[in-house]
Write an enzyme that holds these catalytic residues in place. Structure first.
Site, mmCIF file in Angstrom:
data_model
loop_
_atom_site.group_PDB
_atom_site.id
_atom_site.type_symbol
_atom_site.label_atom_id
_atom_site.label_comp_id
_atom_site.label_asym_id
_atom_site.label_seq_id
_atom_site.Cartn_x
_atom_site.Cartn_y
_atom_site.Cartn_z
ATOM 1 N N ASN A 195 74.483 60.291 36.688
ATOM 2 C CA ASN A 195 74.785 59.779 35.137
ATOM 3 C C ASN A 195 73.518 59.001 34.963
ATOM 4 O O ASN A 195 73.473 58.210 34.094
ATOM 5 C CB ASN A 195 75.943 58.500 35.447
ATOM 6 C CG ASN A 195 76.283 57.973 33.866
ATOM 7 O OD1 ASN A 195 75.877 58.727 32.926
ATOM 8 N ND2 ASN A 195 77.037 57.026 33.691
ATOM 9 N N ILE B 82 89.414 59.832 16.424
ATOM 10 C CA ILE B 82 89.269 59.897 17.558
ATOM 11 C C ILE B 82 89.818 58.605 18.620
ATOM 12 O O ILE B 82 90.371 58.489 19.908
ATOM 13 C CB ILE B 82 87.987 60.327 18.369
ATOM 14 C CG1 ILE B 82 87.330 61.559 17.560
ATOM 15 C CG2 ILE B 82 87.975 60.534 19.754
ATOM 16 C CD1 ILE B 82 88.490 62.872 17.555
ATOM 17 N N GLY B 83 89.736 57.384 17.841
ATOM 18 C CA GLY B 83 90.566 56.218 18.473
ATOM 19 C C GLY B 83 89.735 55.209 17.959
ATOM 20 O O GLY B 83 90.491 54.106 17.557
ATOM 21 N N TYR C 266 70.122 56.045 30.592
ATOM 22 C CA TYR C 266 68.849 56.691 30.178
ATOM 23 C C TYR C 266 68.148 55.545 29.477
ATOM 24 O O TYR C 266 68.679 54.568 28.638
ATOM 25 C CB TYR C 266 69.140 57.674 28.988
ATOM 26 C CG TYR C 266 69.725 57.488 27.820
ATOM 27 C CD1 TYR C 266 69.237 56.771 26.869
ATOM 28 C CD2 TYR C 266 71.356 57.414 27.752
ATOM 29 C CE1 TYR C 266 69.930 56.684 25.677
ATOM 30 C CE2 TYR C 266 71.971 56.951 26.658
ATOM 31 C CZ TYR C 266 71.388 56.744 25.461
ATOM 32 O OH TYR C 266 72.115 56.334 24.467
ATOM 33 N N ASP D 248 91.840 60.913 26.582
ATOM 34 C CA ASP D 248 90.341 61.459 26.464
ATOM 35 C C ASP D 248 89.947 62.019 27.877
ATOM 36 O O ASP D 248 90.017 61.176 28.832
ATOM 37 C CB ASP D 248 89.613 60.107 25.991
ATOM 38 C CG ASP D 248 89.909 59.714 24.695
ATOM 39 O OD1 ASP D 248 90.325 60.646 23.683
ATOM 40 O OD2 ASP D 248 89.836 58.665 24.422
ATOM 41 N N HIS E 225 90.613 64.698 24.161
ATOM 42 C CA HIS E 225 89.124 64.526 23.332
ATOM 43 C C HIS E 225 88.113 64.802 24.462
ATOM 44 O O HIS E 225 88.188 64.410 25.416
ATOM 45 C CB HIS E 225 89.224 63.540 22.713
ATOM 46 C CG HIS E 225 87.685 63.045 22.304
ATOM 47 N ND1 HIS E 225 87.175 63.851 21.179
ATOM 48 C CD2 HIS E 225 86.745 62.233 22.686
ATOM 49 C CE1 HIS E 225 85.938 63.375 21.045
ATOM 50 N NE2 HIS E 225 85.776 62.287 22.014
ATOM 51 N N HIS F 205 76.975 58.971 15.635
ATOM 52 C CA HIS F 205 75.944 58.366 16.371
ATOM 53 C C HIS F 205 74.830 57.884 15.173
ATOM 54 O O HIS F 205 73.997 57.275 15.350
ATOM 55 C CB HIS F 205 75.250 59.403 17.324
ATOM 56 C CG HIS F 205 76.007 59.511 18.469
ATOM 57 N ND1 HIS F 205 76.220 58.754 19.390
ATOM 58 C CD2 HIS F 205 76.318 60.871 19.090
ATOM 59 C CE1 HIS F 205 76.977 59.230 20.423
ATOM 60 N NE2 HIS F 205 77.169 60.532 20.187
ATOM 61 N N CYS G 253 83.593 61.943 17.499
ATOM 62 C CA CYS G 253 84.073 60.982 18.626
ATOM 63 C C CYS G 253 84.718 59.434 18.024
ATOM 64 O O CYS G 253 84.613 59.550 16.576
ATOM 65 C CB CYS G 253 82.988 60.789 19.381
ATOM 66 S SG CYS G 253 83.410 59.742 20.990
HETATM 67 N N1 GLN Z 1 89.084 57.240 22.264
HETATM 68 C C1 GLN Z 1 87.571 56.912 22.403
HETATM 69 C C2 GLN Z 1 86.994 56.305 21.209
HETATM 70 O O1 GLN Z 1 87.481 56.613 20.388
HETATM 71 C C3 GLN Z 1 87.015 58.086 22.995
HETATM 72 C C4 GLN Z 1 85.369 57.575 23.548
HETATM 73 C C5 GLN Z 1 84.728 58.887 23.942
HETATM 74 O O2 GLN Z 1 85.083 60.012 23.824
HETATM 75 N N2 GLN Z 1 83.572 58.524 24.532
HETATM 76 O O3 GLN Z 1 86.077 55.185 21.371
HETATM 77 ZN ZN ZN Z 2 83.882 61.330 22.460
#
Ligand code: GLN
Ligand code: ZN
Length: 766
Positions: free
Chosen positions: A126, A445-446, A526, A613, A656, A706, A738
């Site tokens: 990682n 995505i959440g 990182y 996820d 996801h 991002h 995301c």
């Molecule tokens: N459900 C998570 C979110 O929305 C997914 C995060 C991810 O994929 N890194 O934050």
């Molecule tokens: Zn994601």
């Protein structure tokens, strides 16, 4: 006599000094001189710590202000032109390449606007390195002499070190061609690069270095023939040069056997192999050592478990029998960069469990103790203590839960556990009837913005400054805001926003049995981004429902479907320190059963759209093609299916993925009804094409989460239009790349509104 070696030590400082100070430098709170001093102090501490522990071979040049591969790019002047035109200092050029730089013009400086170089995963760790980026115009020359400076710095402290350098073949192979030179194959630059290795190695020798650790970790990958051949070319050339130090060719993270032919005759003075990861390679790799040195990687540089001294001593003795004691080095398997700094700083761990762990500082002692044991020195007390800790772990109730073990093996044997009742087309019919979603359904995505207020309240709750009721009330009000917002802008499948979650893995780890958490166990992911992975210490099961309360409350606020939100088994496993006493496969199955119970409980409570996820599924892929890889793909997919197959046809399972290039075939095996994938930065049309045959429903991420940038409605329309050229309209979901947790509300509101409007535009057209 046998000697001891460490391949690299964490560079972040015991209390994240490096992060705090680099970030302070970036924001102008300290100057370059102050930052350089922090680096110097960390190096001094690390060297002294290893010296005092009695390590014979201590590394230097393992320090970096961001990434050691980027250090080499600076050293060899592999700096794309776009970074040199601003007359930045060498340190600022380095950071601009690492993370990009945007700066307005001031009285004394020009405006700067340059993006970062690509950052990629370091093998299967990682850790992420900054990718060397070569162009036909790259002007190879030495730029400073960092490895020599740090060698001399240690020497001035009275400490002799063995400098570390990534070797020429790996350095080139890990790089890529810049966009102005796409037909350039990096390995073809070997002839140009080698003179610089000669030059820097010569300087090291002149400064007094007798041996250099030259890392060629690419040797654990499947390599093209021309890259294999490059080892001979490179190392013969280095051997032919006058006055260079001895080289120990160092490999780690896997199996070198398939590339053994490429290195067996190399004119180097020794080899290092990782026998923690691949002990099975012992006989084969030892057969090429001859009268060279053999560095035995036996103390795990990738995990946090105490070494088993009895086993390690036996292993090293086996090596001694083959090559002789004076040719043997007892070493860490890889750099200790991937482990937290010091277990002594953990004050809250349960004493029994803490006694099973070993962080970098402890691993340094382990290397020394094993070496002493081999040399016949009196370390009996340490060996006994170690044997007791190993025994305590083996016999603990935490590591052996018969019920969990039984259920896990039954689930593995029972195929029906990993199969939905019906196939996708049949499920789709019931799901259509149940949800009646429009064409181009919209969702997220959440997570929604994790505001300062959320963090403050979570901290207060953790410190006991507010009660559980007050905290719940606060979380509920956050969910109310998020639900109301989603209804207002017209999203179709809603989420609760995840305000109660600190981290998508830690949150679940804390609710499951079998996990431990550190307070200071940071590891560099990182640059200044560090993670604190949970540790899987025992058999995993779920004592109680983990997410049902929040999802049910959120559903009570709306008539639209509310998505339940879980982290998948492989992602929980990959982003934790796994056990080393049972296979990852078994750990994954245990997690999948805990999640299955949660999925079923959600369904029972009326949450019938459930997202699991799996962003880390790709990074778990074994480094080489072959049976290990196909095995992994099999158990990773099966774990997901075990977690999600206990539900009715009409329950819609989402998944996801992000962070990596995915193979649609891997995803297909999960049999999720709907998947969403990160997509907005992929400009390769083949990538859309690859996914166009994906049989179930899919949402290709439409904007980069991002960045605070807000795409206009027109941009969304254009983007969807591109996708619809190759993608069937009735399979397509509309969503971001995301979760939105790192974003602010303002841009979230604007971007999502435009995204929903674009979906509505297309509904009007179909
Ligand atoms: N459900 C998570 C979110 O929305 C997914 C995060 C991810 O994929 N890194 O934050
Ligand atoms: Zn994601």
């Amino acid at each position: 006599m046998v000697s001891s070696a460490v391949l690299g030590f964490p560079r972040i400082g015991a209390f994240r000094e490096l992060k705090k100070n680099t970030e302070a430098y970036w924001s102008g709170k300290i100057d370059a001189e102050q930052l350089l001093k922090v680096g110097k102090d960390i190096r001094e501490k690390n060297w002294k710590l290893q010296k005092e522990a009695g390590v014979d071979i201590i590394p230097s040049n393992d320090f970096s202000f961001y990434d050691h591969v980027l250090d080499l790019s600076i050293l060899f002047n592999v700096i794309p032109d776009r970074y040199t035109k601003y007359e930045l200092s060498s340190l600022d050029t380095f950071f601009a390449m690492a993370r990009g730089l945007q700066r307005k013009a001031s009285e004394t400086t020009k405006a700067v606007d340059v993006p970062a170089l690509e950052m990629v995963k370091w093998f299967d760790a990682n850790y992420h390195y900054v990718r060397p980026t070569f162009s036909k115009s790259t002007n190879f020359k030495l730029n400073g002499q960092k490895p020599v400076d740090e060698y001399l710095e240690a020497k001035a402290l009275g400490i002799e070190t063995r400098p570390v350098l990534v070797g020429p073949v790996s350095y080139l192979f890990l790089g890529k061609a810049d966009k102005d030179s796409l037909d350039l194959e990096p390995i073809s630059l070997l002839e140009k690069l080698l003179p610089l290795y000669v030059e820097i190695l010569k300087k090291l020798a002149d400064a007094g270095a007798k041996v250099v650790q030259i890392d060629e970790p690419t040797l654990v990958l499947d390599l093209p023939e021309n890259v294999k051949a490059a080892f001979q070319t490179a190392y013969s050339k280095l051997a032919a040069a006058e006055g260079l130090p001895e080289l120990i060719l160092t490999t780690y993270f896997g199996d070198v056997r398939p590339n053994l032919d490429a290195i067996k005759e190399l004119p180097v003075s020794g080899f290092h192999f990782d026998f923690v990861r691949t002990p099975e390679q012992f006989d084969d790799v030892v057969s090429i050592v001859g009268d060279k040195t053999l560095s035995v990687g036996i103390v795990d540089g990738r995990n946090i478990w105490k070494n088993n001294f009895a086993e390690s001593v036996d292993f090293v003795k086996k090596a001694i029998a083959k090559v002789g004691a004076d040719k043997i080095i007892v070493a860490t398997s890889s750099s200790l960069l991937h482990t937290p700094v010091d277990l002594a700083n953990e004050k809250k761990l349960d004493a029994e469990i803490k006694n099973w762990f070993s962080f970098a500082t402890q691993k340094v002692d382990e290397v020394v103790t094993i070496t002493k044991a081999i040399a016949g020195e009196d370390v009996a007390a340490k060996l006994e203590e170690n044997a007791a800790a190993i025994k305590s772990r083996k016999e603990s109730k935490i590591t052996n839960n018969p019920e969990v073990r039984k259920r896990t093996s039954e689930a593995q044997a029972d195929e029906s556990m990993s199969k939905r009742h019906s196939d996708f087309p049949t499920r789709l019919v019931s799901q259509k009837a149940k949800y009646n979603l429009p064409l181009f359904p919209t969702t997220t995505i959440g997570s929604f913005p994790q505001t300062k207020e959320i963090r403050i309240n979570r901290n207060k709750f953790n410190k006991g400054e507010i009660s559980a009721e007050e905290y719940e009330k606060f979380i509920n009000s956050e969910m109310e805001t998020v639900v109301k917002f989603q209804e207002e802008i017209g999203l179709d499948v809603l989420v609760h926003g995840e305000p109660e979650r600190n981290d998508m893995v830690q949150y679940f780890g804390e609710k499951l049995n079998g996990f431990a958490f550190t307070t200071n166990g940071w590891v560099q992911s990182y640059g200044s981004r560090y993670v604190r992975p949970p540790i899987i210490v025992g058999d995993v099961d779920r004592p109680a429902a983990m997410t049902v309360k929040e999802s049910v409350y959120a559903q009570s606020l709306t008539k639209k479907p509310m998505k339940g939100m879980l982290t998948g088994p492989v992602t929980i496993l990959r982003w934790s320190f796994p056990r080393d006493d049972v296979t990852q496969k078994v750990q994954s199955y245990q997690l999948s059963l805990a999640l299955r119970d949660e999925v079923n409980d959600l369904e029972k409570a009326g949450i019938t759209v459930i997202q699991v996820d799996e962003p880390a599924i790709r990074e778990g892929l074994p480094l080489r093609a072959g049976s290990e890889r196909s095995d992994y793909l099999q158990w990773a997919a099966e774990s997901f299916r075990i977690a999600t197959s206990g539900v009715e046809d009409s329950t819609q399972i989402h998944s996801h993925f992000c962070y990596s290039d995915l193979d649609p075939n891997h995803i297909k095996a999960l049999d999720a009804d709907v998947v969403s994938i990160e997509f907005s930065k992929k400009d390769d049309p083949n990538y859309i094409q690859e996914f166009s045959n994906y049989p179930n429903h899919i949402g290709l991420g439409l904007f980069d989460i991002h960045s605070p940038r807000i795409p206009s409605k027109e941009e969304f329309i254009a983007r969807i239009g591109e996708i619809l050229k190759v993608y069937p309209a009735d399979k397509f979901w509309v969503n971001p790349d995301c979760g939105l947790k790192t974003r602010g509300w303002e841009e979230t509101r604007a971007s999502l509104t435009n995204m929903v409007d674009a979906a509505k535009y297309y509904r009007g057209k179909y």
